[in-house]
Write an enzyme that holds these catalytic residues in place. Structure first.
Site, mmCIF file in Angstrom:
data_model
loop_
_atom_site.group_PDB
_atom_site.id
_atom_site.type_symbol
_atom_site.label_atom_id
_atom_site.label_comp_id
_atom_site.label_asym_id
_atom_site.label_seq_id
_atom_site.Cartn_x
_atom_site.Cartn_y
_atom_site.Cartn_z
ATOM 1 N N GLU A 189 0.831 -1.198 0.000
ATOM 2 C CA GLU A 189 0.000 0.000 0.000
ATOM 3 C C GLU A 189 0.872 1.256 0.000
ATOM 4 O OE1 GLU A 189 -2.366 -0.480 3.508
ATOM 5 O OE2 GLU A 189 -2.915 -2.535 2.959
ATOM 6 N N GLU A 234 -4.468 -6.863 3.099
ATOM 7 C CA GLU A 234 -3.294 -7.663 3.446
ATOM 8 C C GLU A 234 -3.442 -9.094 2.952
ATOM 9 O OE1 GLU A 234 -3.203 -4.018 5.402
ATOM 10 O OE2 GLU A 234 -4.779 -5.540 5.584
ATOM 11 N N HIS A 269 -1.133 -0.047 16.348
ATOM 12 C CA HIS A 269 -0.055 0.412 15.462
ATOM 13 C C HIS A 269 1.303 0.445 16.164
ATOM 14 C CE1 HIS A 269 -3.655 1.896 13.403
ATOM 15 N NE2 HIS A 269 -2.929 1.958 12.291
ATOM 16 N N PHE A 280 2.177 -1.678 8.420
ATOM 17 C CA PHE A 280 2.452 -1.883 9.837
ATOM 18 C C PHE A 280 2.400 -3.388 10.102
ATOM 19 C CE2 PHE A 280 1.110 2.479 9.871
ATOM 20 C CZ PHE A 280 1.812 3.080 10.912
ATOM 21 N N ALA A 281 3.321 -3.886 10.925
ATOM 22 C CA ALA A 281 3.343 -5.316 11.228
ATOM 23 C C ALA A 281 2.030 -5.780 11.836
ATOM 24 C CB ALA A 281 4.499 -5.629 12.175
ATOM 25 N N ASP A 282 1.376 -4.888 12.588
ATOM 26 C CA ASP A 282 0.114 -5.221 13.251
ATOM 27 C C ASP A 282 -0.920 -5.794 12.279
ATOM 28 O OD1 ASP A 282 0.384 -3.013 15.896
ATOM 29 O OD2 ASP A 282 1.491 -2.665 14.052
ATOM 30 N N PHE A 283 -0.860 -5.367 11.011
ATOM 31 C CA PHE A 283 -1.891 -5.754 10.048
ATOM 32 C C PHE A 283 -1.710 -7.173 9.513
ATOM 33 C CE2 PHE A 283 -1.982 -0.976 8.810
ATOM 34 C CZ PHE A 283 -2.561 -0.675 10.037
#
Length: 323
Positions: free
Chosen positions: A29, A60, A129, A83-86
């Site tokens: 993105e 994702e 985040h 972001f790794a969170d996603f």
């Protein structure tokens, strides 16, 4: 040696690898139009075109799923997670597809892909985040996990990750992007699975990685003021982690501490502590100490966020009590 930022080091690694191998492409993105929200892809679209550096929909699942298919078809995709969170959105693609395909096909196909995953605490990032989720992936056979702590390793590990024939998750801490350090020009690889003893010592082993290496250095300096010489190990790779280097150090120092920004419960420190307890308990002169975040979502409130963060003074004080 020249000094460049962590972000610039990853950008240089991408540029060198895309130039070297035309099977490599990047997708995610806002990486073509914007160059990535942290500037880690800036200029790549202009240099290599939109067929090599492409923007995707906000999905994702689609990004990682497409990367898995492309890798199986002979390409070497690099998928950015913003972001790794996603990554949680696409976990089926990660642990049921990406990680298992090579095994389930008996090695008839490989999945040479990289997921770039910006992680870690950032001011005001809050619960969705600012997470450090690397320990999740230590429990998934078939995935390599790397976590550079400085610009040189950022470049060398990314190049090694792109060339590996297995899927690699490349955790890159958001705060480290602006950090400067010496980085070799041209061809430079850091081997996957090999830790780095960044400071030698005889009294205690401190194991860390990524952003928490800053705390490891600070704690080692504080201990040194009391005459305690800490040996500091930067893991660099979490899967597979360098068991031999850790054991050799513990057998020398007889004490062990593990520091990471992620939650303490079920963290990387738990695995390392258990391994050392199984393999070298007779060498230990004190309990193994683990340091990580409280078992709670990352707070948004600035005072609570500050309390959530690792505290070097508290860590050093606790470690002094081992002597």
């Amino acid at each position: 040696m020249r000094q460049i930022t962590f972000s610039e080091a990853t950008l240089e690694a991408m540029r060198e690898e895309i130039t070297r191998d035309n099977s490599i492409f990047v997708m995610g993105e806002d990486i073509a139009r914007q160059g990535g929200i942290f500037g880690q892809f800036k200029g790549l679209k202009e240099e290599f075109g939109e067929d090599t550096v492409m923007d995707t929909p906000i999905s994702e699942t689609a990004i990682i799923g497409a990367a898995v298919g492309a890798a199986m078809a002979g390409m070497r995709p690099v998928a950015d997670m913003h972001f790794a969170d996603f990554m949680g959105v696409a976990m089926d693609e990660v642990f049921n597809q990406m990680a298992k395909v090579r095994y389930m096909f008996g090695g008839q196909t490989t999945v040479p892909m990289v997921i770039r995953a910006p992680d870690g605490l950032t001011a005001g990032g809050a619960a969705q985040h600012s997470q450090s989720i690397e320990a999740w992936f230590m429990n998934i056979p078939g995935v390599i996990v790397v976590t550079p702590s400085n610009p040189a390793d950022a470049k060398g590990l990314l190049k090694s990750a792109i060339r590996d024939n297995n899927p690699v998750i490349y955790f890159e801490n958001k705060i480290l992007y602006k950090e400067k350090g010496p980085v070799p020009e041209g061809e430079f690889l850091v081997p996957i699975g090999k830790a780095n003893v960044v400071r030698e010592g005889a009294d205690i082993t401190i194991v860390s990685y990524s952003i928490a290496m800053k705390k490891a250095y600070e704690v080692a300096d504080m201990l040194a003021k009391d005459g305690i010489k800490a040996e500091v190990i930067d893991l660099r790779t979490l899967v597979p982690y360098d068991k031999e280097t850790i054991l050799e150090s513990v057998k020398k120092t007889h004490r062990l501490a593990i520091i990471h920004e992620a939650v303490k419960q079920g963290g990387v420190g738990s695995e390392i502590a258990a391994y050392v307890a199984e393999e070298a308990v007779e060498y230990l002169d004190a309990p193994i100490k683990r340091f990580g975040a409280p078992f709670t979502p990352v707070p948004f409130s600035p005072p609570l966020e500050n309390a959530y963060r690792l505290n070097s003074e508290k860590i050093a004080k606790e470690l002094k009590n081992l002597f």
